[in-house]
Design a protein around this motif. Structure first.
Motif, PDB file in Angstrom:
ATOM      1  N   ASN A 159       0.802  -1.225   0.000  1.00  0.00           N
ATOM      2  CA  ASN A 159       0.000   0.000   0.000  1.00  0.00           C
ATOM      3  C   ASN A 159       0.833   1.272   0.000  1.00  0.00           C
ATOM      4  OD1 ASN A 159      -2.817   0.637  -0.117  1.00  0.00           O
ATOM      5  ND2 ASN A 159      -2.643   1.622   1.868  1.00  0.00           N
ATOM      6  N   LEU A 160       2.125   1.165  -0.303  1.00  0.00           N
ATOM      7  CA  LEU A 160       3.013   2.315  -0.203  1.00  0.00           C
ATOM      8  C   LEU A 160       2.658   3.410  -1.203  1.00  0.00           C
ATOM      9  CD1 LEU A 160       5.525   3.471   1.216  1.00  0.00           C
ATOM     10  CD2 LEU A 160       6.902   2.426  -0.590  1.00  0.00           C
ATOM     11  N   GLN A 161       2.399   3.018  -2.445  1.00  0.00           N
ATOM     12  CA  GLN A 161       2.082   4.025  -3.462  1.00  0.00           C
ATOM     13  C   GLN A 161       0.814   4.785  -3.098  1.00  0.00           C
ATOM     14  OE1 GLN A 161       4.221   4.377  -6.464  1.00  0.00           O
ATOM     15  NE2 GLN A 161       3.245   6.367  -6.121  1.00  0.00           N
ATOM     16  N   ASN A 162      -0.178   4.082  -2.582  1.00  0.00           N
ATOM     17  CA  ASN A 162      -1.412   4.737  -2.170  1.00  0.00           C
ATOM     18  C   ASN A 162      -1.152   5.772  -1.076  1.00  0.00           C
ATOM     19  OD1 ASN A 162      -3.701   4.410   0.188  1.00  0.00           O
ATOM     20  ND2 ASN A 162      -4.602   4.746  -1.833  1.00  0.00           N
ATOM     21  N   MET A 163      -0.362   5.393  -0.066  1.00  0.00           N
ATOM     22  CA  MET A 163      -0.078   6.322   1.033  1.00  0.00           C
ATOM     23  C   MET A 163       0.680   7.548   0.538  1.00  0.00           C
ATOM     24  SD  MET A 163       0.767   3.848   4.309  1.00  0.00           S
ATOM     25  CE  MET A 163       1.908   2.727   3.489  1.00  0.00           C
ATOM     26  N   HIS A 164       1.687   7.318  -0.300  1.00  0.00           N
ATOM     27  CA  HIS A 164       2.449   8.429  -0.868  1.00  0.00           C
ATOM     28  C   HIS A 164       1.542   9.357  -1.665  1.00  0.00           C
ATOM     29  CE1 HIS A 164       4.536  10.266  -4.329  1.00  0.00           C
ATOM     30  NE2 HIS A 164       5.505  10.497  -3.477  1.00  0.00           N
ATOM     31  N   ASP A 165       0.731   8.789  -2.532  1.00  0.00           N
ATOM     32  CA  ASP A 165      -0.113   9.604  -3.400  1.00  0.00           C
ATOM     33  C   ASP A 165      -1.192  10.338  -2.613  1.00  0.00           C
ATOM     34  OD1 ASP A 165       1.438   8.597  -5.411  1.00  0.00           O
ATOM     35  OD2 ASP A 165      -0.117   7.307  -6.286  1.00  0.00           O
ATOM     36  N   ILE A 214       5.286  21.255  -1.715  1.00  0.00           N
ATOM     37  CA  ILE A 214       5.804  20.689  -0.476  1.00  0.00           C
ATOM     38  C   ILE A 214       6.362  19.303  -0.757  1.00  0.00           C
ATOM     39  CG2 ILE A 214       5.184  19.915   1.853  1.00  0.00           C
ATOM     40  CD1 ILE A 214       2.998  22.074   1.840  1.00  0.00           C
ATOM     41  N   ASP A 215       7.616  19.091  -0.408  1.00  0.00           N
ATOM     42  CA  ASP A 215       8.232  17.779  -0.611  1.00  0.00           C
ATOM     43  C   ASP A 215       7.652  16.759   0.370  1.00  0.00           C
ATOM     44  OD1 ASP A 215       9.806  18.719  -2.647  1.00  0.00           O
ATOM     45  OD2 ASP A 215      11.661  18.784  -1.481  1.00  0.00           O
ATOM     46  N   VAL A 216       7.811  15.478   0.020  1.00  0.00           N
ATOM     47  CA  VAL A 216       7.322  14.388   0.872  1.00  0.00           C
ATOM     48  C   VAL A 216       8.482  13.448   1.169  1.00  0.00           C
ATOM     49  CG1 VAL A 216       5.712  12.461   1.085  1.00  0.00           C
ATOM     50  CG2 VAL A 216       4.994  14.556  -0.088  1.00  0.00           C
ATOM     51  N   TRP A 217       8.721  13.252   2.450  1.00  0.00           N
ATOM     52  CA  TRP A 217       9.798  12.360   2.888  1.00  0.00           C
ATOM     53  C   TRP A 217       9.227  11.115   3.545  1.00  0.00           C
ATOM     54  CZ3 TRP A 217      13.926  15.716   5.928  1.00  0.00           C
ATOM     55  CH2 TRP A 217      14.525  16.626   5.026  1.00  0.00           C
ATOM     56  N   LYS A 242      10.785   4.398  -6.067  1.00  0.00           N
ATOM     57  CA  LYS A 242       9.764   4.143  -7.084  1.00  0.00           C
ATOM     58  C   LYS A 242       8.495   4.936  -6.799  1.00  0.00           C
ATOM     59  CE  LYS A 242       6.888   0.459  -9.105  1.00  0.00           C
ATOM     60  NZ  LYS A 242       7.226   0.707 -10.518  1.00  0.00           N
ATOM     61  N   ALA A 243       8.090   4.965  -5.534  1.00  0.00           N
ATOM     62  CA  ALA A 243       6.853   5.660  -5.174  1.00  0.00           C
ATOM     63  C   ALA A 243       6.948   7.155  -5.432  1.00  0.00           C
ATOM     64  CB  ALA A 243       6.515   5.393  -3.705  1.00  0.00           C
ATOM     65  N   GLY A 244       8.155   7.712  -5.323  1.00  0.00           N
ATOM     66  CA  GLY A 244       8.330   9.132  -5.590  1.00  0.00           C
ATOM     67  C   GLY A 244       8.680   9.981  -4.388  1.00  0.00           C
ATOM     68  N   PHE A 245       9.091   9.350  -3.277  1.00  0.00           N
ATOM     69  CA  PHE A 245       9.498  10.121  -2.110  1.00  0.00           C
ATOM     70  C   PHE A 245      10.736  10.954  -2.428  1.00  0.00           C
ATOM     71  CE2 PHE A 245       7.057   6.758  -0.004  1.00  0.00           C
ATOM     72  CZ  PHE A 245       6.326   7.496   0.918  1.00  0.00           C
ATOM     73  N   ASP A 246      10.790  12.137  -1.854  1.00  0.00           N
ATOM     74  CA  ASP A 246      11.953  13.004  -2.030  1.00  0.00           C
ATOM     75  C   ASP A 246      13.084  12.646  -1.072  1.00  0.00           C
ATOM     76  OD1 ASP A 246      10.820  14.979  -4.016  1.00  0.00           O
ATOM     77  OD2 ASP A 246       9.335  15.150  -2.409  1.00  0.00           O
ATOM     78  N   MET A 247      12.798  11.780  -0.111  1.00  0.00           N
ATOM     79  CA  MET A 247      13.804  11.286   0.817  1.00  0.00           C
ATOM     80  C   MET A 247      13.379   9.917   1.307  1.00  0.00           C
ATOM     81  SD  MET A 247      16.646  12.307   2.528  1.00  0.00           S
ATOM     82  CE  MET A 247      16.561  14.066   2.890  1.00  0.00           C
ATOM     83  N   SER A 248      14.355   9.029   1.495  1.00  0.00           N
ATOM     84  CA  SER A 248      14.101   7.719   2.078  1.00  0.00           C
ATOM     85  C   SER A 248      15.080   7.524   3.224  1.00  0.00           C
ATOM     86  CB  SER A 248      14.295   6.606   1.034  1.00  0.00           C
ATOM     87  OG  SER A 248      14.164   5.325   1.623  1.00  0.00           O
ATOM     88  N   LEU A 249      14.539   7.466   4.451  1.00  0.00           N
ATOM     89  CA  LEU A 249      15.385   7.373   5.642  1.00  0.00           C
ATOM     90  C   LEU A 249      15.188   6.030   6.323  1.00  0.00           C
ATOM     91  CD1 LEU A 249      14.724  10.976   6.747  1.00  0.00           C
ATOM     92  CD2 LEU A 249      17.020  10.029   6.692  1.00  0.00           C
ATOM     93  N   ARG A 256      15.884   8.819 -11.959  1.00  0.00           N
ATOM     94  CA  ARG A 256      14.667   8.019 -12.107  1.00  0.00           C
ATOM     95  C   ARG A 256      14.060   8.263 -13.480  1.00  0.00           C
ATOM     96  NH1 ARG A 256      11.180   4.717 -12.368  1.00  0.00           N
ATOM     97  NH2 ARG A 256       9.311   4.562 -11.051  1.00  0.00           N
ATOM     98  N   ARG A 257      13.962   7.184 -14.268  1.00  0.00           N
ATOM     99  CA  ARG A 257      13.338   7.271 -15.597  1.00  0.00           C
ATOM    100  C   ARG A 257      12.513   6.010 -15.814  1.00  0.00           C
ATOM    101  NH1 ARG A 257      16.450   7.711 -21.423  1.00  0.00           N
ATOM    102  NH2 ARG A 257      17.597   9.393 -20.338  1.00  0.00           N
ATOM    103  N   GLU A 258      11.285   6.173 -16.240  1.00  0.00           N
ATOM    104  CA  GLU A 258      10.438   5.013 -16.481  1.00  0.00           C
ATOM    105  C   GLU A 258      10.825   4.391 -17.815  1.00  0.00           C
ATOM    106  OE1 GLU A 258       8.353   2.474 -14.673  1.00  0.00           O
ATOM    107  OE2 GLU A 258       8.198   4.482 -13.805  1.00  0.00           O
TER     108      GLU A 258
END
Length: 498
Positions: free
Chosen positions: A250-256, A271-274, A315-322, A377-379
């Motif tokens: 469900n990660l993509q859903n939460m990000h979107d 606003i960026d999303v981390w 992949k989901a599109g986060f601007d940061m992965s911690l 990142r390129r599809e």
């Protein structure tokens, strides 16, 4: 000072046996090894969206001096550091930031940019806190003196760290009672805390980037309440912590959803999303995080999880992965807002008892080296197929396939894996992968890189042109399909072996 015996919590594991059980031997499957991936020191990586947790030093939960040399090798470019009001101000109106300055300077020295998580309470102004650390106790609820003292503290922090710390996150997981006391979590009241804190930071650092949210998991009612109360007016970044035992679930859903709500309430402000905190323990029991639904985890499961987590975030599109955390938290008893002693947190990439890197450390190194900002990142086009259409595998096998594509140094990169729960320890299978590389990319000598072992394999003889409706639409490769990422790319990406 309170102490515990870290070694008493760490279970012994036969790592070679676990690797043999869970990591496919690609040479035995017919793939010729041609070399090994190299990794970069952190200072050699110019920029990246990958970071690690360096929290809880306000509570002396680990010895940072033993960790900095490993941080220099890890490749993570960001570190989340908690400021610990209770440690900074032990006498009213007098601040000791020396310990925090030492952390910031040492991280910068090894190529890591620290950002602050400004937290928690202070017993000088909160007589009811159950422990001196005042974890989770919110200054808004302690009258004008408590609120004013918080503002003075944050203002002093800004003055001290102007020019060194750019990003300032307000609080940690304000939507759960473990970190929001003595009142119940409330999105509007959190937005007020952000407003007060952001203003204090910006008195000293007008261009400071404010990070809001730090939300545990996904909590739409809390988020919406905070947004309705004006959260987006104060923040530049929204962070949240989508913890789960299967990292992609469900990660993509939460990000979107977060992106949509931020856009809805921001009035056009970007606003960026981390992904601001996430981790996986390296053993099943004996630690604080059995709430994750663990039943059979170990160092290899953790390593697989780590690689999948970062790539799924990108992949989901986060601007940061911690990733949480650099090291197990076991230097002192672990506490949350109730003040009670918890079991240690054992999600670290480094063993908190021995300060030796876990298996996940070397896997994380490879991920950091290969998927920094040099990998754009390129599809790209890819498609998974059954190896034998006359005798197809279960449809679930194809349904669990995930891929994420990049371009690096003119070469395509496609990481792919089986998204089954890594604790199930599914053996590698075979899958057909159709891949089309854009015409501007170098893809003359396909290879397969294994992030778990660092080995690189020649794919000569494992691919053929794929013809669909009389059109050549790419190459079809017969490849291993594992519950951890393998990477299809060109040999020229690894000059040390090509």
């Amino acid at each position: 000072m309170e102490t515990i015996d870290p070694k008493s919590f760490v279970e012994e594991q036969d790592l070679p046996a676990l690797k043999k059980q869970q990591i496919a031997n690609l040479e035995e499957l017919g793939y010729s090894r041609i070399g090994e991936m190299s990794t970069c020191n952190t200072t050699d990586i110019r920029s990246s969206r990958i970071g690690v947790g360096f929290e809880t030093l306000d509570r002396f939960m680990f010895d940072p001096d033993r960790v900095y040399p490993l941080m220099e090798k890890l490749g993570a470019k960001w570190a989340r550091v908690q400021t610990g009001w209770s440690r900074c101000e032990t006498e009213k109106g007098r601040y000791d930031f020396a310990w925090l300055e030492e952390i910031v300077d040492n991280l910068l020295r090894v190529g890591v940019e620290p950002f602050f998580c400004v937290s928690f309470g202070n017993q000088l102004y909160m007589p009811d806190v159950p422990h001196e650390s005042a974890v989770g106790y919110v200054p808004l609820y302690y009258g004008e003196e408590g609120k004013a003292a918080w503002v003075d503290y944050v203002r002093a922090l800004g003055e001290c760290f102007r020019g060194k710390v750019r990003f300032w996150e307000v609080w940690n997981e304000p939507n759960i009672p473990q970190f929001w006391h003595p009142s119940k979590p409330d999105g509007a009241e959190y937005a007020e805390l952000v407003k007060v804190t952001a203003a204090a930071v910006r008195e000293s650092i007008p261009d400071a980037k404010i990070v809001g949210g730090a939300m545990s998991k996904m909590d739409p009612p809390f988020l919406e309440a905070a947004l309705k109360a004006g959260l987006t007016e104060e923040i530049d970044v929204f962070s949240f912590h989508p913890y789960q035992s299967v990292p992609e679930a469900n990660l993509q859903n939460m990000h979107d959803l977060v992106r949509r709500l931020l856009k809805q309430y921001s009035g056009g402000k970007v606003i960026d999303v981390w992904q601001g905190e996430n981790g996986c323990p390296s053993q099943t029991a004996g630690h604080n995080d059995d709430w994750l639904g663990l039943y059979d985890t170990d160092e290899v499961v953790q390593a697989k999880w780590v690689a999948r987590r970062v790539l799924a975030d990108l992949k989901a599109g986060f601007d940061m992965s911690l990733y949480f955390h650099a090291i197990d938290l076991m230097g002192r008893p672990y506490r949350q807002a109730d003040g009670g002693v918890k079991k240690p947190v054992m999600m670290g990439l480094i063993n908190g008892a021995t300060y030796e890197p876990k298996y996940s450390f070397e896997v994380f190194q490879r991920v950091c080296s290969l998927f920094d900002d040099e990998s754009e990142r390129r599809e790209l086009f890819y498609r998974f197929l059954n190896p034998d259409e006359q005798h197809p595998q279960q449809s679930g096998v194809l349904a669990t396939a995930m891929g994420v594509s990049f371009v690096r140094s003119g070469c395509p990169l496609l990481a792919f894996w089986n998204t089954a729960d890594p604790q199930q320890k599914m053996p590698a299978q075979s899958i057909d992968l159709v891949f089309w590389s854009d015409s501007d990319l170098q893809f003359e000598k396909p290879v397969l890189a294994d992030l778990m072992t660092g080995q690189v394999y020649d794919l000569s003889g494992h691919g053929e042109p794929f013809i669909c409706d009389d059109a050549h639409v790419g190459m079809k490769f017969r490849l291993p399909f594992a519950d951890y990422p393998l990477v299809l790319t060109d040999a020229s990406l690894f000059p040390e072996i090509s």
